[in-house]
Design an enzyme around this catalytic site. Sequence first.
Site, PDB file in Angstrom:
ATOM      1  N   GLU A 191      -4.677  -8.477  -0.927  1.00  0.00           N
ATOM      2  CA  GLU A 191      -5.178  -8.252   0.440  1.00  0.00           C
ATOM      3  C   GLU A 191      -6.567  -7.638   0.429  1.00  0.00           C
ATOM      4  O   GLU A 191      -6.836  -6.707  -0.318  1.00  0.00           O
ATOM      5  CB  GLU A 191      -4.247  -7.333   1.239  1.00  0.00           C
ATOM      6  CG  GLU A 191      -4.722  -7.143   2.687  1.00  0.00           C
ATOM      7  CD  GLU A 191      -3.937  -6.091   3.450  1.00  0.00           C
ATOM      8  OE1 GLU A 191      -2.698  -6.216   3.488  1.00  0.00           O
ATOM      9  OE2 GLU A 191      -4.552  -5.147   3.978  1.00  0.00           O
ATOM     10  N   GLU A 247       0.817  -1.224   0.000  1.00  0.00           N
ATOM     11  CA  GLU A 247       0.000   0.000   0.000  1.00  0.00           C
ATOM     12  C   GLU A 247       0.849   1.273   0.000  1.00  0.00           C
ATOM     13  O   GLU A 247       0.873   2.038   0.970  1.00  0.00           O
ATOM     14  CB  GLU A 247      -0.972  -0.021   1.189  1.00  0.00           C
ATOM     15  CG  GLU A 247      -1.965  -1.167   1.100  1.00  0.00           C
ATOM     16  CD  GLU A 247      -2.943  -1.234   2.259  1.00  0.00           C
ATOM     17  OE1 GLU A 247      -2.748  -0.511   3.254  1.00  0.00           O
ATOM     18  OE2 GLU A 247      -3.914  -2.015   2.167  1.00  0.00           O
TER      19      GLU A 247
END
Length: 647
Positions: free
Chosen positions: A478, A392
């Site tokens: 994810e 991320e």
Amino acid sequence: MDFLIQKITMKVRDKVIFAFITYMCCTSLTSAQSISVSGKITSSRFPVSNAMVTIIDEGDTTKQFTALTDSRGSYEIGTITSVKSGESAAPTRFNLGQSYPNPFSSSTAIPYGLKEESKVQITIYDILGRVVRKFNSGYQPTGSYNILWDGRNGLGQLVANGVYFYRLEVNGLSQVKKMVYNQNSNSSFTLPGTFSLADNNSLGKAAVGDEIHATSYTIRVRNTEDTDPYIVDYNLNNVIISNDTTISLDIQSLAIAVVDSDSLRQIIRGFGGSNIVLWRPDMTEDEIETACGTGDGKLGFSIFRIMVEPDSNRWSLSLPSAKKAYEMGATIIAAPWHAPNELSENVTNENDENINRVRYDKYAEYAEHLNDFVDYMNENGVPIYGISIQNEPDIEENWTSWTSDEMFTFMKDYAHAIEGTKVMAPESFHFDRSYSDPILNDPVAAENTDIVCGHIYGSGLSKYPLAEEKGKEIWMTEHLSGEEDYNNSWSWSLSAAEEMNDVMASGMSAYVWWYIVRFYGPISDGGIDRLQKGKVTKKGYTMSQYSRFIRPGYYRIECSTPYTIRNVKVTAYKDPATSRIVIVAVNKLSAEKEYSFKIKNNQLLSSFTTYITSESKSCEQDDDVNVKDGIMKVILEPSSVTTFISN
């Protein structure tokens, strides 16, 4: 002496198959008239393509005239009848005629006229004003038309006897008339063809010659191999056609998915989850066996995601569980959250936020840091299949951030130095394509990228044509849902199965959950969900409906589902080595659903073994289901996930 001259022109699929037959009778006193029958075939307002429409002469059933519907559901058939040509006036204004016959028992024609091109909708109401059926005909040019209603509601059920109202809406104007349905009476009718509508709203008589030798016809609509959506076979009998006629039918569709076993889509690398020991206790051996085992009560996970910690002295903490998962056949992938302190710096970004980033002059050393992790794990018996550049990068949390330009620079100029594993990028938190598009559009950066990966928090769950065009695998690495649901309720569990369906249908090769052991995850941590630690949750069982039976190396195959059925989601898969077919169906309805699967290009299938997870079942084996003539008919349990494995 009679003779017959036939000329047939056929255009297949998206073009109308048009058959025009001229019939001449030397001894007859009447002249032969060519008649065109056209219209649209729909199901719940959606067009039905590649359906076979046949008009059969009931006096001589050898005379049949056929056409296929195109992609818009339209068809046109040329036929003949022995009549004298008449003339009829084009409509001079928008008008609605009286349905005919009235009362009716099987079908009634609702005629209307348009003085100009208009968007048309006809709605049928019961005596209490409730909507029974809608016909959306779209835009139609000037002319006279008929809609046929067969006395069924929008769900395909016969309505009760009684009075009904039908309303025609055209360009903001509307007219309403009344009709009576009585299924116990007997009626046949002559379908009005080209007609005029008088100003008093009554239906004008079809203007034809005095000598009419019209024939009674049957209108038949059937499925072909490529009909979409599949429909219930439909017959309309005793229709007398004497003029150019529009016959549009809205037909009940079948809940059937067409599985094409030859149409390989993306390869499936597997399903799995994360085990990050920095924030949670490491998984036990029993928990790993539950996660990676494929037997009853196991999850069948084949992907195991771990963290690349910034401190190399802590890398050994991930070894025990990762090694156990690898020995059980799992693919190990890794991602860093933080860059080492000596390679990073704190700066204020353009939004006046304090962030941590990799120093621009340390990109080479950062690549070496990732290399060192891969080498360490490999030397200790845990080969790393793929490593991400950054978890991320677009989140300004307390971990390292990257802009899209920074990520692009690294992937183009430094990622080639990472060896011994596949390089994964950019792994943004909602699959932000402003990060991945520049990488894919640059030949060097794209060459350095083995797997395009990302998360689907908030968005990002959609097809990615650019990545497919560049030949890149797409991984969802994810996601979590139900974090706020402390009881691990069934609704959240079913939504996880639906999400796995959507991820696979979008062309992704992997689905990776967040924490494997957590109260909102597939294995309970023994916390606030009040389950025993290590126990498989309902969410785990719904996930196992995919992960236990769709193994690495399988391919997703094309599975066309009827778009009229919105609450059942289906994907299908194939093992090229054994030709085994696996189908997973998610029934979101609170009631059971009759459903069928048509298996194309595989004549050897005889039966499927089934496994079901519902609120009361946990990936339990059920009775086998037989395949007959390439069709498997099933009943999907309410609010359930069912996996079918070919025998």
